[in-house]
Design a protein around this motif. Structure first.
Motif, PDB file in Angstrom:
ATOM      1  N   TYR A 218     -31.777  -4.120 -33.168  1.00 25.17           N
ATOM      2  CA  TYR A 218     -30.640  -4.511 -32.343  1.00 25.17           C
ATOM      3  C   TYR A 218     -29.309  -4.138 -33.005  1.00 25.17           C
ATOM      4  O   TYR A 218     -29.152  -4.273 -34.217  1.00 25.17           O
ATOM      5  N   TYR A 219     -28.350  -3.688 -32.210  1.00 22.00           N
ATOM      6  CA  TYR A 219     -26.954  -3.491 -32.638  1.00 22.00           C
ATOM      7  C   TYR A 219     -26.812  -2.496 -33.791  1.00 22.00           C
ATOM      8  O   TYR A 219     -25.929  -2.638 -34.623  1.00 22.00           O
ATOM      9  N   ASN A 220     -27.657  -1.494 -33.839  1.00 26.29           N
ATOM     10  CA  ASN A 220     -27.559  -0.476 -34.875  1.00 26.29           C
ATOM     11  C   ASN A 220     -26.874   0.783 -34.344  1.00 26.29           C
ATOM     12  O   ASN A 220     -26.908   1.062 -33.138  1.00 26.29           O
ATOM     13  N   ILE A 221     -26.271   1.549 -35.253  1.00 25.53           N
ATOM     14  CA  ILE A 221     -25.682   2.835 -34.920  1.00 25.53           C
ATOM     15  C   ILE A 221     -26.416   3.916 -35.704  1.00 25.53           C
ATOM     16  O   ILE A 221     -26.569   3.810 -36.924  1.00 25.53           O
ATOM     17  N   CYS A 242     -26.752   2.108 -30.544  1.00 21.78           N
ATOM     18  CA  CYS A 242     -25.981   3.288 -30.177  1.00 21.78           C
ATOM     19  C   CYS A 242     -26.506   4.472 -30.967  1.00 21.78           C
ATOM     20  O   CYS A 242     -26.459   4.459 -32.200  1.00 21.78           O
ATOM     21  N   ILE A 243     -27.043   5.488 -30.276  1.00 16.29           N
ATOM     22  CA  ILE A 243     -27.598   6.647 -30.955  1.00 16.29           C
ATOM     23  C   ILE A 243     -27.020   7.922 -30.351  1.00 16.29           C
ATOM     24  O   ILE A 243     -26.767   8.005 -29.150  1.00 16.29           O
ATOM     25  N   THR A 244     -26.805   8.926 -31.191  1.00 17.88           N
ATOM     26  CA  THR A 244     -26.320  10.215 -30.718  1.00 17.88           C
ATOM     27  C   THR A 244     -26.448  11.237 -31.831  1.00 17.88           C
ATOM     28  O   THR A 244     -26.657  10.877 -32.991  1.00 17.88           O
ATOM     29  N   GLY A 245     -26.336  12.522 -31.480  1.00 21.94           N
ATOM     30  CA  GLY A 245     -26.383  13.558 -32.494  1.00 21.94           C
ATOM     31  C   GLY A 245     -26.722  14.908 -31.917  1.00 21.94           C
ATOM     32  O   GLY A 245     -26.997  15.044 -30.724  1.00 21.94           O
ATOM     33  N   SER A 246     -26.740  15.914 -32.782  1.00 20.56           N
ATOM     34  CA  SER A 246     -26.970  17.280 -32.340  1.00 20.56           C
ATOM     35  C   SER A 246     -28.449  17.578 -32.122  1.00 20.56           C
ATOM     36  O   SER A 246     -28.797  18.470 -31.350  1.00 20.56           O
ATOM     37  N   SER A 247     -29.344  16.867 -32.787  1.00 21.65           N
ATOM     38  CA  SER A 247     -30.778  17.073 -32.610  1.00 21.65           C
ATOM     39  C   SER A 247     -31.253  16.361 -31.343  1.00 21.65           C
ATOM     40  O   SER A 247     -30.875  15.209 -31.096  1.00 21.65           O
ATOM     41  N   PRO A 248     -32.084  17.002 -30.514  1.00 24.26           N
ATOM     42  CA  PRO A 248     -32.579  16.330 -29.307  1.00 24.26           C
ATOM     43  C   PRO A 248     -33.267  15.001 -29.591  1.00 24.26           C
ATOM     44  O   PRO A 248     -33.111  14.044 -28.839  1.00 24.26           O
ATOM     45  N   LYS A 249     -34.009  14.927 -30.690  1.00 26.74           N
ATOM     46  CA  LYS A 249     -34.729  13.695 -31.001  1.00 26.74           C
ATOM     47  C   LYS A 249     -33.802  12.579 -31.483  1.00 26.74           C
ATOM     48  O   LYS A 249     -34.167  11.409 -31.457  1.00 26.74           O
ATOM     49  N   SER A 250     -32.601  12.922 -31.940  1.00 28.72           N
ATOM     50  CA  SER A 250     -31.665  11.888 -32.391  1.00 28.72           C
ATOM     51  C   SER A 250     -31.020  11.162 -31.226  1.00 28.72           C
ATOM     52  O   SER A 250     -30.279  10.200 -31.419  1.00 28.72           O
ATOM     53  N   ASN A 251     -31.326  11.591 -29.998  1.00 30.47           N
ATOM     54  CA  ASN A 251     -30.804  10.933 -28.802  1.00 30.47           C
ATOM     55  C   ASN A 251     -31.888  10.158 -28.061  1.00 30.47           C
ATOM     56  O   ASN A 251     -31.744   9.871 -26.870  1.00 30.47           O
ATOM     57  N   THR A 252     -32.979   9.831 -28.750  1.00 27.95           N
ATOM     58  CA  THR A 252     -34.104   9.202 -28.070  1.00 27.95           C
ATOM     59  C   THR A 252     -34.612   7.972 -28.814  1.00 27.95           C
ATOM     60  O   THR A 252     -34.405   7.799 -30.012  1.00 27.95           O
ATOM     61  N   TYR A 253     -35.300   7.118 -28.044  1.00 31.48           N
ATOM     62  CA  TYR A 253     -36.016   5.958 -28.567  1.00 31.48           C
ATOM     63  C   TYR A 253     -37.508   6.224 -28.412  1.00 31.48           C
ATOM     64  O   TYR A 253     -37.922   6.996 -27.537  1.00 31.48           O
ATOM     65  N   SER A 254     -38.324   5.575 -29.230  1.00 29.49           N
ATOM     66  CA  SER A 254     -39.766   5.781 -29.128  1.00 29.49           C
ATOM     67  C   SER A 254     -40.332   5.155 -27.863  1.00 29.49           C
ATOM     68  O   SER A 254     -41.415   5.511 -27.416  1.00 29.49           O
ATOM     69  N   THR A 255     -39.607   4.193 -27.293  1.00 32.77           N
ATOM     70  CA  THR A 255     -39.925   3.649 -25.969  1.00 32.77           C
ATOM     71  C   THR A 255     -38.672   3.808 -25.116  1.00 32.77           C
ATOM     72  O   THR A 255     -37.620   4.204 -25.592  1.00 32.77           O
ATOM     73  N   SER A 256     -38.768   3.482 -23.842  1.00 31.02           N
ATOM     74  CA  SER A 256     -37.627   3.672 -22.953  1.00 31.02           C
ATOM     75  C   SER A 256     -36.441   2.821 -23.396  1.00 31.02           C
ATOM     76  O   SER A 256     -36.606   1.776 -24.030  1.00 31.02           O
ATOM     77  N   ALA A 257     -35.246   3.303 -23.064  1.00 30.18           N
ATOM     78  CA  ALA A 257     -34.031   2.569 -23.410  1.00 30.18           C
ATOM     79  C   ALA A 257     -34.077   1.163 -22.822  1.00 30.18           C
ATOM     80  O   ALA A 257     -34.604   0.934 -21.742  1.00 30.18           O
ATOM     81  N   SER A 258     -33.477   0.219 -23.570  1.00 27.30           N
ATOM     82  CA  SER A 258     -33.545  -1.184 -23.179  1.00 27.30           C
ATOM     83  C   SER A 258     -32.139  -1.714 -22.935  1.00 27.30           C
ATOM     84  O   SER A 258     -31.176  -0.953 -22.852  1.00 27.30           O
ATOM     85  N   THR A 259     -32.017  -3.028 -22.842  1.00 27.38           N
ATOM     86  CA  THR A 259     -30.755  -3.669 -22.511  1.00 27.38           C
ATOM     87  C   THR A 259     -29.623  -3.214 -23.418  1.00 27.38           C
ATOM     88  O   THR A 259     -29.685  -3.363 -24.639  1.00 27.38           O
ATOM     89  N   GLY A 260     -28.577  -2.660 -22.825  1.00 30.43           N
ATOM     90  CA  GLY A 260     -27.366  -2.340 -23.562  1.00 30.43           C
ATOM     91  C   GLY A 260     -27.435  -1.158 -24.487  1.00 30.43           C
ATOM     92  O   GLY A 260     -26.449  -0.844 -25.161  1.00 30.43           O
ATOM     93  N   ASP A 261     -28.561  -0.446 -24.558  1.00 26.90           N
ATOM     94  CA  ASP A 261     -28.636   0.719 -25.441  1.00 26.90           C
ATOM     95  C   ASP A 261     -27.724   1.837 -24.933  1.00 26.90           C
ATOM     96  O   ASP A 261     -27.615   2.084 -23.727  1.00 26.90           O
ATOM     97  N   LEU A 262     -27.068   2.527 -25.880  1.00 26.09           N
ATOM     98  CA  LEU A 262     -26.147   3.605 -25.552  1.00 26.09           C
ATOM     99  C   LEU A 262     -26.572   4.903 -26.199  1.00 26.09           C
ATOM    100  O   LEU A 262     -27.165   4.907 -27.281  1.00 26.09           O
ATOM    101  N   ASN A 263     -26.250   5.996 -25.549  1.00 27.25           N
ATOM    102  CA  ASN A 263     -26.335   7.319 -26.148  1.00 27.25           C
ATOM    103  C   ASN A 263     -24.918   7.894 -26.127  1.00 27.25           C
ATOM    104  O   ASN A 263     -24.520   8.567 -25.178  1.00 27.25           O
ATOM    105  N   THR A 264     -24.163   7.611 -27.174  1.00 28.43           N
ATOM    106  CA  THR A 264     -22.768   8.025 -27.184  1.00 28.43           C
ATOM    107  C   THR A 264     -22.230   8.087 -28.605  1.00 28.43           C
ATOM    108  O   THR A 264     -22.829   7.522 -29.525  1.00 28.43           O
ATOM    109  N   ASP A 265     -21.118   8.746 -28.783  1.00 27.44           N
ATOM    110  CA  ASP A 265     -20.469   8.875 -30.077  1.00 27.44           C
ATOM    111  C   ASP A 265     -19.778   7.562 -30.440  1.00 27.44           C
ATOM    112  O   ASP A 265     -18.936   7.079 -29.680  1.00 27.44           O
ATOM    113  N   PRO A 266     -20.116   6.946 -31.590  1.00 26.09           N
ATOM    114  CA  PRO A 266     -19.465   5.686 -31.973  1.00 26.09           C
ATOM    115  C   PRO A 266     -18.027   5.875 -32.441  1.00 26.09           C
ATOM    116  O   PRO A 266     -17.324   4.903 -32.684  1.00 26.09           O
TER     117      PRO A 266
END
Length: 287
Positions: A218-221, A242-266
C-alpha cells in the motif's frame, strides 16, 4: 540491562564500556554484553570491519544473546566499512535492534547480507540505517515481527530488504539503484516505500522479477525500474500505489490494479540528484 559505549578513541584492553572509558570496537562490546544491553556507537567515525575480527559480530552457539540494541549516539553518524572484503557486519540472534548506523563496502558474494539472522526465522528491527556499495543484500530476517523502517539502501547487487517468510512490516524505506528486488517480503505489510531504478535498468539479473514483493502492498512509489514480471506483486492485496517507468513491466501489477492504484509520474523533486521528495502538486499527495 546496561548501556555499553564504543568510540574511535576507545580501548578494548583498558576500557570498561562506560561513557568515560569506552571500547574501541563493537565486537568487544558485544563480547562483554548481556541480554537486553544497548551498545552505543558514540561518535561519527568510520569503523573498519575485518572478516573474522574487529567490528564483525559472529553469533554462534553459546553466545545467543537476545534483545541487543546497536545504535548511534545522539547526533552521531558512525560508518561501518567492510573494506570490500568483509562479507557481513552482524550475524544476529533473536530480537535485535540496529538503529542509525551506516554500512558500506560489504560482501564478496551475492549470497551474503550485511545484517542477517544467525539461524532461520528470527525477528529484528532495522531502523534509520543506510546501506550502500553492497555485493549481496542489505538485511535479511524471517520471523513474525520483523520491522524495516526509514532505511536508505542503494547500490546493492541483490535484494535491498529481505523479510523472507516473516509476517512483518516494511515501511518508509528508500531503495534505489539496486540490481534485484528492492523489497522481498511476501507475507509482510509493505507501505509508504519509495523505489527507483530497482531492479536496475540495463543490468540483467535472474532474480529481478519484481521491484516490490509483499503481502499487503500500500502507498508505495515505484519509478523507472526494470522488473521482468511486474513492478508490484501482492500476496493478499494492494492499493494506493503509484508505479511508472520506461520499461513495460514497470507499469504493471502482478494482479489487476486495485483501489486507488496509479500509473503516473510522482514528479520527484530531482531524481537525477537523488532527491526523491515530492512536491505538494504530486499526484501521489493525498492520494
Amino acid at each position: 540491562m546496561a548501556d555499553i559505549y564504543v568510540t574511535s578513541g576507545g580501548n578494548d584492553s583498558s576500557g570498561d564500556g562506560s561513557s568515560g572509558s569506552p571500547y574501541l570496537t563493537i565486537s568487544k562490546a558485544w563480547t562483554e554484553s548481556s541480554n537486553g544491553d544497548v551498545i552505543i556507537i558514540n561518535d561519527s567515525s568510520t569503523y573498519t570491519v575485518v572478516e573474522g575480527g574487529a567490528n564483525q559480530i559472529t553469533t554462534a552457539g553459546g553466545a545467543l544473546k537476545t534483545n541487543l540494541t546497536f545504535k548511534a549516539g545522539d547526533d552521531c553518524t558512525p560508518i561501518f566499512d567492510g573494506d570490500g572484503t568483509a562479507t557481513y557486519c552482524m550475524k544476529a540472534w533473536a530480537g535485535w535492534t540496529v538503529q542509525g548506523l551506516t554500512f558500506r563496502n560489504f560482501g564478496t558474494s551475492n549470497t551474503h547480507n550485511v545484517i542477517h539472522q544467525y539461524y532461520n526465522h528470527l525477528a529484528a528491527t532495522i531502523r534509520d540505517c543506510t546501506f550502500y556499495k553492497i555485493t549481496g543484500s542489505a538485511a535479511s530476517f524471517g520471523l513474525d515481527g520483523t520491522l524495516y523502517e526509514r532505511n536508505v539502501v542503494y547500490d546493492c547487487t541483490k535484494y535491498g530488504l529481505d523479510a523472507i517468510l516473516a509476517r512483518g512490516t516494511v515501511v518508509n524505506n528508500l531503495i534505489y539503484d539496486c540490481r534485484s528486488l528492492a523489497i522481498s517480503a511476501v507475507f509482510s505489510t509493505v507501505k509508504h516505500n519509495t523505489v527507483y531504478n530497482t531492479p536496475r535498468r540495463g543490468d540483467p539479473d535472474s532474480t529481478r522479477s519484481y521491484s516490490i514483493r509483499g503481502g499487503g502492498v500500500y502507498y508505495n512509489i515505484v519509478m523507472n525500474s526494470n522488473p521482468s514480471i511486474a513492478a508490484i506483486s501482492a500476496y493478499w492485496d494492494h492499493a494506493y500505489n503509484c508505479i511508472t517507468g520506461s520499461s513495460p513491466k514497470s507499469n504493471t501489477y502482478s494482479t489487476s490494479a486495485s483501489t486507488g492504484d496509479l500509473n503516473t509520474d510522482p514528479t520527484f523533486t530531482d531524481a537525477d540528484a537523488y532527491d526523491f521528495t515530492i512536491p505538494s502538486t504530486s499526484p501521489c499527495v493525498k492520494h
